[in-house]
Motif scaffolding. Structure first.
Motif, PDB file in Angstrom:
ATOM      1  N   ILE A  81       0.843  -1.207   0.000  1.00 15.67           N
ATOM      2  CA  ILE A  81       0.000   0.000   0.000  1.00 15.67           C
ATOM      3  C   ILE A  81       0.874   1.253   0.000  1.00 15.67           C
ATOM      4  O   ILE A  81       0.620   2.212  -0.749  1.00 15.67           O
ATOM      5  CB  ILE A  81      -0.940  -0.012   1.228  1.00 15.67           C
ATOM      6  CG1 ILE A  81      -1.946  -1.169   1.108  1.00 15.67           C
ATOM      7  CG2 ILE A  81      -1.673   1.330   1.356  1.00 15.67           C
ATOM      8  CD1 ILE A  81      -2.798  -1.371   2.345  1.00 15.67           C
ATOM      9  N   LYS A  82       1.936   1.246   0.793  1.00 11.00           N
ATOM     10  CA  LYS A  82       2.848   2.397   0.830  1.00 11.00           C
ATOM     11  C   LYS A  82       3.491   2.611  -0.539  1.00 11.00           C
ATOM     12  O   LYS A  82       3.633   3.745  -0.994  1.00 11.00           O
ATOM     13  CB  LYS A  82       3.934   2.162   1.886  1.00 11.00           C
ATOM     14  CG  LYS A  82       3.437   2.265   3.330  1.00 11.00           C
ATOM     15  CD  LYS A  82       4.589   2.036   4.308  1.00 11.00           C
ATOM     16  CE  LYS A  82       4.116   2.172   5.752  1.00 11.00           C
ATOM     17  NZ  LYS A  82       5.214   1.916   6.723  1.00 11.00           N
ATOM     18  N   ASN A  83       3.884   1.512  -1.186  1.00  8.29           N
ATOM     19  CA  ASN A  83       4.520   1.631  -2.502  1.00  8.29           C
ATOM     20  C   ASN A  83       3.556   2.181  -3.557  1.00  8.29           C
ATOM     21  O   ASN A  83       3.971   2.871  -4.492  1.00  8.29           O
ATOM     22  CB  ASN A  83       5.076   0.275  -2.947  1.00  8.29           C
ATOM     23  CG  ASN A  83       6.391  -0.079  -2.268  1.00  8.29           C
ATOM     24  OD1 ASN A  83       7.140   0.811  -1.862  1.00  8.29           O
ATOM     25  ND2 ASN A  83       6.665  -1.364  -2.139  1.00  8.29           N
ATOM     26  N   VAL A  84       2.262   1.874  -3.411  1.00  4.63           N
ATOM     27  CA  VAL A  84       1.262   2.439  -4.334  1.00  4.63           C
ATOM     28  C   VAL A  84       1.219   3.966  -4.206  1.00  4.63           C
ATOM     29  O   VAL A  84       1.217   4.704  -5.210  1.00  4.63           O
ATOM     30  CB  VAL A  84      -0.127   1.828  -4.062  1.00  4.63           C
ATOM     31  CG1 VAL A  84      -1.206   2.600  -4.838  1.00  4.63           C
ATOM     32  CG2 VAL A  84      -0.152   0.353  -4.458  1.00  4.63           C
ATOM     33  N   PHE A  85       1.183   4.448  -2.959  1.00  4.65           N
ATOM     34  CA  PHE A  85       1.163   5.896  -2.731  1.00  4.65           C
ATOM     35  C   PHE A  85       2.475   6.545  -3.192  1.00  4.65           C
ATOM     36  O   PHE A  85       2.467   7.663  -3.731  1.00  4.65           O
ATOM     37  CB  PHE A  85       0.911   6.203  -1.252  1.00  4.65           C
ATOM     38  CG  PHE A  85      -0.523   6.057  -0.846  1.00  4.65           C
ATOM     39  CD1 PHE A  85      -1.461   7.025  -1.199  1.00  4.65           C
ATOM     40  CD2 PHE A  85      -0.954   4.955  -0.131  1.00  4.65           C
ATOM     41  CE1 PHE A  85      -2.798   6.892  -0.824  1.00  4.65           C
ATOM     42  CE2 PHE A  85      -2.278   4.815   0.241  1.00  4.65           C
ATOM     43  CZ  PHE A  85      -3.212   5.786  -0.107  1.00  4.65           C
ATOM     44  N   ILE A  86       3.610   5.840  -2.997  1.00  6.36           N
ATOM     45  CA  ILE A  86       4.896   6.375  -3.472  1.00  6.36           C
ATOM     46  C   ILE A  86       4.894   6.466  -4.994  1.00  6.36           C
ATOM     47  O   ILE A  86       5.386   7.448  -5.575  1.00  6.36           O
ATOM     48  CB  ILE A  86       6.057   5.468  -2.977  1.00  6.36           C
ATOM     49  CG1 ILE A  86       6.207   5.592  -1.455  1.00  6.36           C
ATOM     50  CG2 ILE A  86       7.372   5.863  -3.658  1.00  6.36           C
ATOM     51  CD1 ILE A  86       7.213   4.614  -0.859  1.00  6.36           C
TER      52      ILE A  86
END
Length: 581
Positions: free
Chosen positions: A361-366
Motif C-alpha cells: 500500500i505504501k509503494n502504491v502511494f509512493i
C-alpha cells in the motif's frame, strides 16, 4: 684398514659412551652446529624422499604435498607438545589451561587458514564443514574459517570468460546480453557469476568449475588422510565416506540432472520450496547455467537478526556471537531453547502477510507521488520500500526436515549439503534451495533399513537399535553395545547434552572412539546423516532444537507401510550394494 678400525671394539665403551653424551660435550658450539646441521639434512632428505614417493613424478604434486607437510607438521607437533606438557604438569585450574589453549589457537588460526586458501579445493570444502561446527573447531578457528563460506578468493573475470567460451564454443556476447565479471561467490570447486540470457534477458547464475581441483583431488585426499591418521585417527572412517561423497561433485552435467529430477520430485508436492532449474542446453562438465533465485541467503538473514538482537542487548555483533558460541558448546543454548517460546509458523506467516500488505500500500502511494507531484513541483522522488525477508523458524525447520526426509526415504535421491549458505529466503516468502553438487542416491533396501532405524530410535529399545545398526554395517573393534547405540543416535537422532552426557558432540565422539575403536560406519549413509546433522545445528541456532528421528518418523512409517509385505530378510541382512539406484 679403515673397515677394521670401524668394526674394532673400543677399549673403554662405557667411558666413551658417557663422555660423548655428557651435557658439557653436547652444548659445545662445534658439536651443536654439527648435530643440528646433520639432523636437519637427514630429516630434510627423508622428507623429500617421502614426498617424492607419495606424489609420483609430477612436480606440482610434489610441491603441494611438500607445502602441506612442511606447514602443518610444526603445528601438529606444537599442539601435541602442549598436550603432553599438561599431562606431565597439569594446570592449576581449567581456566588457566583454557587460556593457554586459546592463545595457541589464536596463534595458529590465521596460519592454518592461509594453508587452506593456498591449497584450495578439498581443503576449502573441509574448512567449510568445520566452520559450521562449533562443537568441533575452537572459537578462533571458527571465526577465521567462516570466511570460507563466502569469502574464498576467486579467479578473474577473464578466466571465467575463457572457461565459458571454451565450454560452449561461442563468444560470451552470443550467449549473454549481460555478464557480471565479478563473481557473486567462490567456493570449493568453482565460482558463480550473474548474467542475463541473450534474447530472453532471463536472469541466470553461471557456475564455473576449476579444472585443477578434480585433477588434484586424489592427491589432496591422500595427503589429508595421512594427516588425519596422525592427528585424529578416530575420524578416519568418516573421512573415507567423505572422500566417496566428494568425488561426485566434479561433473556439472550430473548436477544439472539432479536439479531437474529433485525439482520435479519436490516442487509439485511442496509449493513453498523453489529449486532453480538448469537452462536447457547450457550445462557441460565445467560450466552450468541455471535460474537465479531472488532472495537472501539464510546465513546472511541470521546475521542481520543477530545484529538486531546484539544492539537490543547493548553488545557488538562479535560479543553476541561469542556469547552464543559459549552457550552452544556448554549446552546452555539447547536448554534455553527447550524452555523458550517461539511463535508458531502460522503466527509468523500472518504477521509477515500484514507487513507485506502495508508495504505494498505504501509503494502504491509512493508510485502516485513520484509520477504526479514530483514532475509538477520538481521534487525529489521517494525510494520504494523493499520487501522484508522474514525468518519463520518453525516453518524453516519443519519444512526443511520434511523435504529432505522425503528426498532421502521416498525419492531415494537427495542433496547432501543443506547448510545455511545453500538456503535462500525468497522475497515471495518461499524457501529456495541451491547447490546440488553433493547429490546422492539410496537404493530401496538401504532406504528401508534407514527407515526402520528411524522408527527404532523413536520407539525401539537399545538392544533393537544396536542389533539393527550392526545389520546396517556398523563395526567397532569390540562391538560394545553402548558405543554402537550412541553412534546410531549421533547419526540420526540427537547430539544434545543429554545424549552426549554433558560433553560437546566432538569430545563425546572422540571418547567413544577411545572406549571402543570405530572400524566402519554403515556404507552409504554418511550423507544422509550429514543432512540431519546440518538441520539439527540450524535448529539449535534458531532456538528450535529437535530430534532428526522424530522429524523423519512420519515419512519413515509411510515408506515401511508401502513395502510392509517385503521379505523381512531384506531388512535384517547386511546387503552390500555397490551401485545404488
Amino acid at each position: 684398514m679403515f673397515l677394521c678400525r670401524l668394526l674394532a671394539r673400543p677399549k673403554s665403551l662405557n667411558h666413551n659412551f658417557y663422555r660423548s653424551l655428557s651435557i658439557r660435550s653436547i652444548i659445545q658450539p662445534r658439536r651443536l652446529v654439527k648435530f643440528t646441521v646433520g639432523t636437519t639434512l637427514l630429516t630434510g632428505l627423508g622428507f623429500i624422499s617421502y614426498t617424492v614417493y607419495e606424489s609420483g613424478p609430477e612436480w606440482e604434486k610434489i610441491r603441494r604435498t611438500s607445502y602441506f607437510w612442511s606447514r602443518m607438521l610444526p603445528v601438529y607437533f606444537r599442539y601435541r607438545y602442549q598436550q603432553m606438557y599438561f599431562q606431565l604438569f597439569p594446570a592449576k585450574n581449567s581456566e588457566e589451561e583454557d587460556k593457554v589453549w586459546f592463545n595457541l589457537h589464536n596463534k595458529y588460526c590465521d596460519y592454518v587458514l592461509n594453508v587452506i586458501l593456498h591449497q584450495r579445493g578439498v581443503y576449502i570444502k573441509l574448512g567449510q564443514i568445520g566452520s559450521t561446527r562449533p562443537d568441533i573447531l575452537p572459537k578462533p578457528y571458527l571465526k577465521k574459517f567462516s570466511r570460507l563460506q563466502d569469502g574464498v578468493p576467486a579467479h578473474s573475470g577473464e578466466y571465467a570468460r575463457q572457461m565459458i567460451e571454451q565450454a560452449f564454443g561461442k563468444p560470451l556476447e552470443e550467449l549473454f546480453s549481460e555478464f557480471n565479471p565479478q563473481p557473486v561467490g567462490a567456493a570449493t570447486i568453482g565460482q558463480a557469476h550473474e548474467a542475463r540470457l541473450k534474447g530472453s534477458n532471463k536472469a541466470v547464475i553461471v557456475k564455473i568449475q576449476y579444472p585443477e581441483v578434480k585433477r588434484l583431488f586424489g592427491l589432496d585426499f591422500s595427503t589429508l588422510k595421512k594427516f588425519i591418521r596422525l592427528a585424529q585417527p578416530e575420524h578416519l572412517p568418516l573421512f573415507d565416506e567423505f572422500e566417496k561423497a566428494f568425488q561426485i561433485e566434479f561433473d556439472f552435467r550430473r548436477e544439472a540432472k539432479a536439479l531437474d529430477i529433485i525439482g520435479h520430485n519436490i516442487m509439485p508436492r511442496f509449493p513453498h520450496i523453489v529449486i532453480p532449474r538448469p537452462i536447457p542446453g547450457m550445462s557441460t562438465e565445467f560450466v552450468l547455467v541455471m535460474e537465479k533465485l531472488d532472495g537472501t541467503k539464510l546465513v546472511d538473514a541470521l546475521k542481520i537478526e543477530q545484529a538486531k538482537m546484539a544492539a537490543e542487548q547493548g553488545k557488538t555483533l562479535e560479543e553476541f556471537e561469542q556469547e552464543m558460541m559459549t552457550k552452544y558448546l556448554s549446552g546452555e543454548l539447547y536448554r534455553e531453547a527447550k524452555k523458550k517460546y517461539t511463535p508458531s509458523a502460522f503466527i509468523v506467516n500472518t504477521y509477515a502477510s500484514i507487513i507485506r500488505t502495508i508495504d505494498h500500500i505504501k509503494n502504491v502511494f509512493i508510485f502516485i507521488y513520484n509520477h504526479s507531484i514530483v514532475p509538477i513541483l520538481k521534487r525529489y522522488p521517494i525510494d520504494y520500500i523493499e520487501q522484508h525477508v522474514f525468518i519463520n523458524p518453525h516453518e524453516i525447520i519443519d519444512l526443511l526436515n520434511e523435504v529432505h526426509a522425503h528426498e532421502i526415504l521416498i525419492d531415494g535421491i537427495f542433496n547432501g549439503d543443506p547448510h545455511p549458505g545453500n538456503i535462500f529466503l525468497l522475497t515471495n516468502g518461499k524457501i529456495g534451495l541451491i547447490d546440488f553438487g553433493q547429490v546422492q542416491e539410496l537404493s530401496l533396501p538401504r532406504r528401508l533399513k534407514l527407515a526402520k532405524l528411524i522408527i527404532l530410535l523413536t520407539e525401539g529399545t537399545k538392544e533393537e537399535i544396536v542389533q539393527h545398526y550392526i545389520s546396517m554395517g556398523a563395526r567397532t573393534r569390540h562391538m560394545n553395545p553402548y558405543v554402537i547405540e550412541k553412534l546410531a543416535r549421533l547419526g540420526f537422532d540427537r547430539d544434545d547434552p543429554e545424549i552426549c552426557e554433558g560433553k560437546n558432540a566432538q569430545l563425546f565422539f572422540e571418547s567413544l572412539g577411545k572406549l571402543d575403536e570405530i572400524m566402519e560406519f554403515p556404507d552409504g549413509y554418511l550423507m544422509a546423516a550429514r543432512v540431519g546433522l546440518l538441520l539439527r545445528g540450524l535448529g539449535t541456532w534458531l532456538q528450535l532444537p529437535h530430534s532428526t528421528a522424530q522429524k523423519w518418523a512420519p515419512i519413515a512409517k509411510k515408506l515401511l507401510d508401502t513395502y510392509k509385505n517385503i521379505d523381512e530378510q531384506l531388512l535384517n541382512d547386511t546387503v552390500p550394494i555397490d551401485n545404488p539406484q
